[in-house]
Scaffold this active site. Structure first.
Site, PDB file in Angstrom:
ATOM      1  N   GLU A 113       0.824  -1.216   0.000  1.00 31.31           N
ATOM      2  CA  GLU A 113       0.000   0.000   0.000  1.00 31.31           C
ATOM      3  C   GLU A 113       0.860   1.269   0.000  1.00 31.31           C
ATOM      4  O   GLU A 113       0.632   2.177   0.806  1.00 31.31           O
ATOM      5  CB  GLU A 113      -0.943   0.011   1.202  1.00 31.31           C
ATOM      6  CG  GLU A 113      -1.830  -1.215   1.285  1.00 31.31           C
ATOM      7  CD  GLU A 113      -2.895  -1.127   2.384  1.00 31.31           C
ATOM      8  OE1 GLU A 113      -2.688  -0.387   3.361  1.00 31.31           O
ATOM      9  OE2 GLU A 113      -3.948  -1.767   2.240  1.00 31.31           O
ATOM     10  N   GLU A 141      -6.156  -8.117   0.372  1.00 25.85           N
ATOM     11  CA  GLU A 141      -6.581  -8.155   1.769  1.00 25.85           C
ATOM     12  C   GLU A 141      -8.064  -7.872   1.838  1.00 25.85           C
ATOM     13  O   GLU A 141      -8.537  -6.920   1.211  1.00 25.85           O
ATOM     14  CB  GLU A 141      -5.859  -7.084   2.611  1.00 25.85           C
ATOM     15  CG  GLU A 141      -4.360  -7.217   2.680  1.00 25.85           C
ATOM     16  CD  GLU A 141      -3.702  -6.134   3.558  1.00 25.85           C
ATOM     17  OE1 GLU A 141      -4.424  -5.429   4.299  1.00 25.85           O
ATOM     18  OE2 GLU A 141      -2.471  -6.000   3.487  1.00 25.85           O
TER      19      GLU A 141
END
Ligand SMILES: *[C@@H]1O[C@H](CO)[C@@H](O)[C@H](O)[C@H]1NC(C)=O
Ligand SMILES: *[C@@H]1O[C@H](CO)[C@@H](O)[C@H](O)[C@H]1NC(C)=O
Ligand SMILES: *[C@@H]1O[C@H](CO)[C@@H](O)[C@H](O)[C@H]1NC(C)=O
Ligand SMILES: *[C@@H]1O[C@H](CO)[C@@H](O)[C@H](O)[C@H]1NC(C)=O
Length: 481
Positions: free
Chosen positions: A118, A263
């Site tokens: 991320e 995720e």
């Protein structure tokens, strides 16, 4: 010969089973814990529960060694702090591939390398923006040079905050203006290399950020008002978010890239919406959705490929995002399951199998000795509790947490116990200027579990991530509320 025939038959049979049933569900295996389970125990836990894909946040040789011969499909990772190094020179990337991958590629089914995690998250203020794409290119090149380019693909797991919609409609989706040009280059690079786009999607955070968020959308309940978008009906966050991504991709001219959900999950403690009950409900809805063999409204052929977040609770994660951050596991830190689930989505929920052979410390707890000082408002009690919570994990004491409703003195006991356990039950870690007392009687109360740490070779890592200090002060304040 006979073996070869049997082997073929067996694999064909497995392919049929897979094609007909189980969705591709993997898990994220993080290790930001004071007492991580031994890697071999974790791999056995995965196998026992029929999980065949795992995503790591590093390329720790100990984890990879434990995965040898397991047949598990693996995504390894390069942490954000390494991105600059990988970007700076292709030699560094070559070295990384030869140091971390070459020893394992024959024994571990490594499929992907996650370059960063991320890295464009808004809260990183652009710290990793410059280095991510060059690092991705260098790693992909290094994989090719090592003859692994076909077998292992480099990608960048991104938070869904890299795209947004100015309305609630997926068709208004587009990449965030500050990273749009960069995303365009990265996406085209991924597509040209036949690498997937990896995105992390968090319905919990939608609800956490906005109390007015339609809750049925987060839980895949169809009883709310669907969002109508160009004739398509959306009834849950997963579909809406996935199609917002597809629209964003379409607008930069990419229609055909493979998407992996890196995720997705729900935490179980540390916030009013982060409860075991809600997590159970979320996973129920998620597994049903994953198994109904429908794509999304925009891509009817979409086959979901997801990694749950996460496998285990991690008591050293930064609580800057929120107190729930240490409670994402479908298992507790010690590999005990939290709730029943059914990955096949048939609703035949049963408790997952617990980790085997876990060794615990002694059955003893540290509690607040109220015969010393009764009033928890005393300065000394407050000071000692603050110290305990700086190192021990007090997130369950916060509003909405599973231990929040205990009495003030039990809050102090909880804090003392966490400090004592994290310090491997050293007698000196239950002193607290004479306020602590070691007991043999289980100190747990109702829903609030006073844990005993596992014996993981006395690995001590008493550090916290960025933003930790402020969050800890906040947490300590909550202890007395
Ligand atoms: C990002 O900026 C905000 C506001 O300026 C600051 O509070 C925060 O610490 C910064 N985060 C990082 C990772 O630099
Ligand atoms: C969202 O943005 C699009 C174009 O970028 C614009 O046409 C549309 O009116 C905007 N919608 C809202 C609700 O602001
Ligand atoms: C202590 O009690 C709790 C709640 O009853 C239970 O879940 C836990 O397993 C017990 N711990 C030990 C070490 O017996
Ligand atoms: C518990 O702590 C709170 C906050 O410090 C305080 O207002 C309250 O009176 C305390 N309760 C008892 C029973 O001491």
């Amino acid at each position: 010969m006979a073996r070869a025939v049997f082997g073929l038959w067996c694999c064909w049979f497995m392919v049929m089973v897979l094609a007909n049933g189980l969705p591709e569900v993997g898990v994220n295996w993080g290790n930001i814990a004071s007492h991580p389970l031994p890697p071999k125990t974790v791999v056995q836990l995965l196998k026992d529960n029929g999980i065949r894909k795992v995503k790591l946040f590093d390329s720790d040789p100990k984890s990879l060694m434990a995965l040898e011969g397991s047949g598990m499909e693996v995504m390894v990772a390069i942490p954000n702090l390494e991105l600059q190094n990988m970007a700076d020179s292709s030699i560094n990337a070559d070295d990384w591939v030869s140091e971390y991958l070459l020893d394992f590629v024959d024994k571990v089914k490594i499929r992907y390398v996650a370059v960063g995690n991320e890295p464009f998250l808004k809260s990183y203020n652009g710290s990793f923006v410059k280095h991510t794409f060059p690092a991705l290119r260098n790693i992909q090149k290094a994989l090719e040079k090592a003859g692994l380019g076909k077998k292992i693909k480099a990608t960048v797991p991104l938070n869904a905050d890299v795209y947004e919609s100015n309305s609630s409609k997926p068709s208004d989706g587009q990449f965030r203006p500050d990273v749009k040009n960069l995303m365009t280059q990265i996406v085209k690079f991924l597509r040209d290399n036949d690498s997937p786009f990896v995105v992390n999607i968090y319905p919990f955070l939608s609800l956490y950020d906005n109390d007015n968020f339609p809750i049925e959308f987060a839980f895949f309940e169809k009883n709310g008002h669907p969002v109508d978008d160009k004739g398509y009906q959306y009834t849950n966050v997963l579909d809406a978010n996935y199609d917002t991504l597809l629209w964003s991709l379409k607008k930069i001219g990419v229609d055909d890239i493979k998407i992996i959900i890196g995720e997705i999950g729900w935490p179980t403690d540390g916030h009013k919406h982060a409860t075991t009950k809600n997590a159970h409900k979320f996973y129920d809805g998620l597994f049903k959705r994953l198994n109904d063999n429908k794509g999304t409204p925009l891509r009817s052929s979409a086959k979901f490929d997801v990694y749950l977040f996460g496998l285990l609770d991690e008591d050293q994660k930064s609580i800057a995002p929120g107190f729930f951050e240490r409670h994402w596991g479908i298992f507790r830190f010690d590999g005990q399951p939290k709730f029943a689930l059914d990955i096949t989505g048939k609703g035949q929920n049963k408790m997952p199998l617990a980790a085997k052979g876990v060794e615990y410390l002694e059955h003893q707890w540290c509690v607040f000795d109220t015969s010393m000082v009764e009033d928890t408002r005393s300065w000394m009690v407050q000071k000692q509790t603050e110290i305990a919570c700086q190192y021990g994990d007090c997130t369950t004491l916060t509003p909405g947490g599973s231990c929040n409703s205990l009495s003030n003195s039990s809050h102090v006991s909880y804090a003392f116990n966490m400090f004592y356990q994290i310090n491997n039950q050293k007698a000196s870690a239950c002193d607290f200027e004479g306020l602590g007392m070691i007991v043999k009687k289980n100190a747990s109360q109702g829903q609030c579990l006073f844990p005993i740490m596992i014996d993981s070779g006395a690995r001590e890592r008493l550090s916290f991530g960025f933003g930790g200090i402020i969050a800890v002060i906040l947490m300590v304040l909550f202890v007395f509320m």
